[in-house]
Design a protein around this motif. Structure first.
Motif, PDB file in Angstrom:
ATOM      1  N   ALA A  14      51.470  34.022  28.693  1.00 50.64           N
ATOM      2  CA  ALA A  14      51.326  33.344  29.985  1.00 50.64           C
ATOM      3  C   ALA A  14      50.220  34.008  30.799  1.00 50.64           C
ATOM      4  O   ALA A  14      49.394  33.326  31.430  1.00 50.64           O
ATOM      5  CB  ALA A  14      52.645  33.363  30.746  1.00 50.64           C
ATOM      6  N   ALA A  15      50.192  35.330  30.790  1.00 54.80           N
ATOM      7  CA  ALA A  15      49.144  36.054  31.520  1.00 54.80           C
ATOM      8  C   ALA A  15      47.778  35.754  30.913  1.00 54.80           C
ATOM      9  O   ALA A  15      46.793  35.533  31.634  1.00 54.80           O
ATOM     10  CB  ALA A  15      49.428  37.553  31.501  1.00 54.80           C
ATOM     11  N   VAL A  21      42.420  30.298  32.156  1.00 53.70           N
ATOM     12  CA  VAL A  21      42.245  29.164  33.066  1.00 53.70           C
ATOM     13  C   VAL A  21      41.484  29.605  34.312  1.00 53.70           C
ATOM     14  O   VAL A  21      40.550  28.930  34.768  1.00 53.70           O
ATOM     15  CB  VAL A  21      43.617  28.543  33.430  1.00 53.70           C
ATOM     16  CG1 VAL A  21      43.490  27.569  34.585  1.00 53.70           C
ATOM     17  CG2 VAL A  21      44.221  27.857  32.221  1.00 53.70           C
ATOM     18  N   THR A  22      41.861  30.759  34.861  1.00 50.38           N
ATOM     19  CA  THR A  22      41.177  31.267  36.052  1.00 50.38           C
ATOM     20  C   THR A  22      39.702  31.543  35.750  1.00 50.38           C
ATOM     21  O   THR A  22      38.818  31.186  36.537  1.00 50.38           O
ATOM     22  CB  THR A  22      41.864  32.551  36.562  1.00 50.38           C
ATOM     23  OG1 THR A  22      43.234  32.264  36.837  1.00 50.38           O
ATOM     24  CG2 THR A  22      41.188  33.082  37.806  1.00 50.38           C
ATOM     25  N   LEU A  27      34.054  30.144  36.328  1.00 44.21           N
ATOM     26  CA  LEU A  27      32.753  29.845  35.725  1.00 44.21           C
ATOM     27  C   LEU A  27      32.256  28.461  36.141  1.00 44.21           C
ATOM     28  O   LEU A  27      31.077  28.286  36.458  1.00 44.21           O
ATOM     29  CB  LEU A  27      32.839  29.933  34.202  1.00 44.21           C
ATOM     30  CG  LEU A  27      32.868  31.346  33.622  1.00 44.21           C
ATOM     31  CD1 LEU A  27      33.133  31.292  32.121  1.00 44.21           C
ATOM     32  CD2 LEU A  27      31.571  32.062  33.902  1.00 44.21           C
ATOM     33  N   ALA A  28      33.147  27.486  36.141  1.00 43.25           N
ATOM     34  CA  ALA A  28      32.757  26.130  36.542  1.00 43.25           C
ATOM     35  C   ALA A  28      32.323  26.109  38.003  1.00 43.25           C
ATOM     36  O   ALA A  28      31.313  25.480  38.356  1.00 43.25           O
ATOM     37  CB  ALA A  28      33.910  25.159  36.306  1.00 43.25           C
TER      38      ALA A  28
END
Length: 139
Positions: A14-15, A21-22, A27-28
């Motif tokens: 999960a981490a 995802v973070t 980056l996006a």
């Protein structure tokens, strides 16, 4: 497998997923911000060049107006020598008109060019958009 290692493994996964995802979101966002900054800089550069071009055109317009109002210019006297001398002088001593100058009559026929161009005498520019716009703007 016991419960504690499973909980630890699930927590690690999960981490790891949340870090991935973070990171992807950061980056996006960074890419979008960089693209926006680049667009802003390019827009400022384009505006700067547009202002510089506008200033250069204003100077050229004032110089053409000044040249056209000189006493030597009298297209009605059927003697183009004074006009040709003025054009030659303006062409040689100007950074604005270093490519060349032409005299057209009211119908758009080329009467003289400096430097001399073989196709100039008698060539009609009456159908050219810039000539038609000049005729309309003259009033």
């Amino acid at each position: 497998m016991k419960l504690r290692p499973r909980i630890a493994l699930v927590s690690c996964l999960a981490a790891l997923a949340s870090v991935a995802v973070t990171g992807t979101l950061l980056l996006a966002q960074s890419r979008a911000d960089a693209a926006g900054e680049l667009r802003s800089r390019m827009q400022l550069l384009a505006q700067n060049r547009a202002f510089a071009l506008s200033d250069a055109l204003a100077v050229a317009t004032r110089e053409l107006t000044r040249l056209s109002q000189m006493a030597e210019l009298d297209l009605g006297d059927n003697d183009l020598r004074p006009e040709a001398t003025l054009l030659a002088h303006a062409h040689r001593n100007s950074t604005l008109f270093n490519i060349g100058l032409q005299i057209e009559d009211a119908q758009g026929r080329c009467l003289w060019s400096e430097p001399a161009q073989p196709g100039c005498p008698g060539r009609s520019f009456a159908d050219e958009p810039w000539f038609q716009e000049g005729r309309r703007a003259r009033g």
